[in-house]
Design an enzyme around this catalytic site. Structure first.
Site, short mmCIF file in Angstrom:
data_model
loop_
_atom_site.label_atom_id
_atom_site.label_comp_id
_atom_site.label_asym_id
_atom_site.label_seq_id
_atom_site.Cartn_x
_atom_site.Cartn_y
_atom_site.Cartn_z
N TYR A 1 0.84 -1.21 0.00
CA TYR A 1 0.00 0.00 0.00
C TYR A 1 0.87 1.26 0.00
O TYR A 1 0.61 2.21 -0.74
CB TYR A 1 -0.94 0.01 1.21
CG TYR A 1 -1.94 1.14 1.13
CD1 TYR A 1 -3.18 0.93 0.54
CD2 TYR A 1 -1.64 2.41 1.61
CE1 TYR A 1 -4.09 1.97 0.42
CE2 TYR A 1 -2.54 3.45 1.49
CZ TYR A 1 -3.77 3.22 0.90
OH TYR A 1 -4.67 4.25 0.78
N PHE B 1 -5.82 20.61 -24.32
CA PHE B 1 -6.58 19.40 -24.62
C PHE B 1 -7.96 19.50 -23.93
O PHE B 1 -8.11 20.25 -22.98
CB PHE B 1 -5.82 18.16 -24.15
CG PHE B 1 -6.52 16.88 -24.51
CD1 PHE B 1 -6.66 16.52 -25.83
CD2 PHE B 1 -7.06 16.07 -23.54
CE1 PHE B 1 -7.34 15.36 -26.17
CE2 PHE B 1 -7.74 14.91 -23.87
CZ PHE B 1 -7.88 14.55 -25.20
N ASP B 2 -8.94 18.72 -24.42
CA ASP B 2 -10.31 18.94 -23.90
C ASP B 2 -10.44 18.68 -22.41
O ASP B 2 -11.16 19.40 -21.72
CB ASP B 2 -11.36 18.14 -24.71
CG ASP B 2 -11.14 16.66 -24.68
OD1 ASP B 2 -10.00 16.24 -24.47
OD2 ASP B 2 -12.10 15.90 -24.88
N ASP C 1 2.06 19.97 -20.38
CA ASP C 1 1.20 18.81 -20.61
C ASP C 1 1.99 17.89 -21.54
O ASP C 1 2.21 18.18 -22.71
CB ASP C 1 -0.12 19.30 -21.25
CG ASP C 1 -1.07 18.15 -21.53
OD1 ASP C 1 -0.65 16.98 -21.43
OD2 ASP C 1 -2.23 18.41 -21.88
N ALA D 1 1.92 14.50 -22.58
CA ALA D 1 1.47 13.19 -23.07
C ALA D 1 2.39 12.63 -24.16
O ALA D 1 2.70 11.44 -24.18
CB ALA D 1 0.04 13.31 -23.59
N LYS E 1 0.15 7.51 -23.43
CA LYS E 1 0.69 7.81 -24.76
C LYS E 1 2.18 7.42 -24.78
O LYS E 1 2.51 6.27 -25.02
CB LYS E 1 0.49 9.28 -25.11
CG LYS E 1 -0.94 9.63 -25.51
CD LYS E 1 -1.81 9.88 -24.32
CE LYS E 1 -3.13 10.52 -24.69
NZ LYS E 1 -4.00 10.62 -23.50
N HIS F 1 -18.46 15.30 -26.51
CA HIS F 1 -18.22 14.40 -27.65
C HIS F 1 -18.20 12.92 -27.27
O HIS F 1 -18.47 12.07 -28.09
CB HIS F 1 -16.94 14.79 -28.40
CG HIS F 1 -15.66 14.47 -27.69
ND1 HIS F 1 -15.30 15.08 -26.51
CD2 HIS F 1 -14.68 13.60 -27.97
CE1 HIS F 1 -14.14 14.60 -26.13
NE2 HIS F 1 -13.74 13.70 -26.98
C1 LIG Z 1 -2.41 16.42 -24.70
C2 LIG Z 1 -3.25 15.62 -23.76
N1 LIG Z 1 -3.37 16.00 -22.48
C3 LIG Z 1 -4.09 15.32 -21.59
C4 LIG Z 1 -4.78 14.18 -21.95
C5 LIG Z 1 -5.62 13.45 -20.93
O1 LIG Z 1 -5.03 12.24 -20.60
P1 LIG Z 1 -5.87 10.95 -20.16
O2 LIG Z 1 -6.66 10.52 -21.35
O3 LIG Z 1 -4.83 9.97 -19.76
O4 LIG Z 1 -6.72 11.34 -19.03
C6 LIG Z 1 -4.69 13.74 -23.26
C7 LIG Z 1 -5.43 12.52 -23.65
O5 LIG Z 1 -5.79 12.23 -24.72
C8 LIG Z 1 -3.91 14.48 -24.20
O6 LIG Z 1 -3.81 14.11 -25.48
#
Ligand SMILES: Cc1ncc(COP(=O)(O)O)c(C=O)c1O
Length: 457
Positions: free
Chosen positions: A72, A124-125, A214, A216, A257, A449
């Site tokens: 844990y 990102f969204d 960010d 990814a 990713k 979406h």
């Molecule tokens: C640039 C970017 N930031 C953040 C995220 C969010 O990550 P997660 O899908 O692991 O929550 C994504 C996911 O597609 C992304 O492409």
């Protein structure tokens, strides 16, 4: 004769995939309300919905999973992951989270307040969602070149430094940080140059604004710096990654990713106070700070994935496959965001379905047509994903309307790329006959979406 290029790995385990008939797909898509997120995976032949969590792990990653420590607190798997992230990103404080949006949730819970302004190169969204749900505002400061899909420039993900400075200057005390996304997913998986990363950090720091990266697809971004930016050809991907993060204050990472794992994420920071602040939100949202939403075995797989996916051969195999698909589309004259992105091809739906009005979502319509044509599931990155303006509740039609074909890492062969290219060509050839799109039957107030219900016009 020069030997042709081939993958830097061979296949050990396979997963069968199944073709379907057009009649079956018509029925399934109708049942899914013309939203491909609602399809069952078994109804899909080639799945390009996302490159997130869909990669194939290596034998070393699978082996590492067997050594996972599920304690844990204080698991050896955590310390292994922590030291790998510290080595690659050069930041001392690490919080694991179950995925990227969880990292955003934890860090933004500490940093974002109502009324804040958070500039970024096309958030990102989920990033935008976590800002807007806290009644703060996300402002896009991507360079203008990104808007012209046919313009061939090497670093289309860059920040427009003048725009960024204007926003910071106009909102003193209201900008808690800026988000620098590498690569810039929303405008087509386009990279940010090292020069631009450094200029962005320098500008922000001049005004006392921290920078959150960010991350990814940070390794793909490093590949593009190595292959496109002067002075980096002889540096390793790991050296470039360290330099990319040298001036940043923190990173949020969707490890699904460039970590090449099916689930995982983390926050890294060099600010002790941020680490202490974010920790308070990690425990209730994600779990204790040495696992934060991940299994020990997953942390082991991620540590291994980060190490091997910051090696040049692995990235070259991946990005050259995306380029291969782009070349096939060039043969057919299909317009996409040029040059090809790191993880995906983004087809310019506005230029393909010219008879479908924007109110009927051309990219969403193209997504449906590609699925009907060959069972290929792509993803709309356009007007549907852009959601509504939180104040006016109007659809946001200001950005690009793209069909994203994301290529999972180490999953499909170039034969699959050929099928994708020809399927899209067949749709492209009958584009003049596609004159109507889709309309919204039901939508969620945020990140619509994923669950939106549509009908054909
Ligand atoms: C640039 C970017 N930031 C953040 C995220 C969010 O990550 P997660 O899908 O692991 O929550 C994504 C996911 O597609 C992304 O492409």
């Amino acid at each position: 004769m020069e030997l042709p290029f081939a993958e830097s790995w061979k296949i050990k385990m396979i997963e069968p995939i199944r073709k379907s008939t057009r009649e079956e797909r018509e029925q399934w898509l109708k049942e899914a309300h013309y939203n491909v997120f609602q399809l069952k995976a078994e109804q899909v032949y080639i799945d390009l919905l996302t490159d997130s969590g869909t990669g194939a792990m290596s034998q070393e990653q699978w082996a590492a999973m067997m050594l996972g420590d599920e304690s844990y607190a204080g698991a050896t798997s955590f310390y292994k992951l922590q030291s790998t992230i510290q080595r690659i990103f050069g930041m001392p404080y690490i919080i694991p989270t179950h995925q990227g949006r969880a990292a955003e949730n934890v860090l933004f819970s500490y940093l974002v307040k109502e009324g804040d302004i958070i500039p970024g190169n096309a958030h990102f969204d989920t990033t935008k969602g976590h800002i807007e749900s806290r009644k703060a505002k996300a402002i896009d400061v991507t360079c203008d070149e990104a808007k012209d899909t046919q313009l061939e420039v090497p670093f289309k993900g860059n920040v427009n430094i003048e725009k960024l400075e204007k926003i910071i200057k106009e909102n003193p005390g209201k900008v808690p940080f800026m988000v620098l996304t590498v690569t810039n997913n929303t405008v087509g998986g386009q990279p940010v140059s090292m020069k631009n990363i450094k200029e962005t950090c320098a500008l922000c720091h001049r005004y006392g604004v921290p920078v959150v990266m960010d991350s990814a697809r940070f390794a793909e971004n490093a590949y593009f710096i190595k292959t496109r930016e002067e002075g980096y050809a002889d540096k390793t991907i790991k050296e470039i990654a360290l330099e990319m993060y040298a001036d940043a204050d923190a990173a949020t990472m969707s490890a699904k990713k460039d970590g090449v794992v099916n689930m995982g994420g983390f926050i890294a920071t060099r600010r002790e106070e941020w680490y202490e602040g974010a920790k308070l939100f990690c425990i209730p949202f994600e779990g204790y700070v040495t696992y934060g939403g991940m299994n020990g075995r997953d942390m082991n797989a991620l540590a291994q994935g980060l190490d091997e996916n910051t090696e040049f051969d692995m990235l070259e195999t991946r990005i050259r496959q995306v380029e291969y698909l782009a070349k096939r589309l060039d043969e057919f004259g299909i317009p996409y965001q040029r040059p090809a992105g790191g993880h995906a091809i983004f087809v310019d739906a506005d230029k393909v379905l010219t008879h479908v009005p924007k109110e009927q979502f051309p990219a969403q319509t193209l997504t449906c047509e590609l699925y009907l044509e060959a069972g290929i599931r792509a993803c709309e990155i356009g007007y549907m994903l852009a959601d509504r303006d939180p104040v006016t509740r109007e659809n946001r039609f200001g950005g690009l309307d793209l069909l994203r074909m994301a290529i999972p890492r180490r999953v499909y062969t170039n034969n699959h790329m050929d099928v994708i290219a020809v399927a899209l060509k067949n749709v492209y050839d009958r584009r003049e006959q596609i004159t109507t799109g889709v309309e919204i039957e039901w939508e969620a107030p945020l990140m619509r979406h994923f669950t939106v219900k549509l009908r054909r016009v």
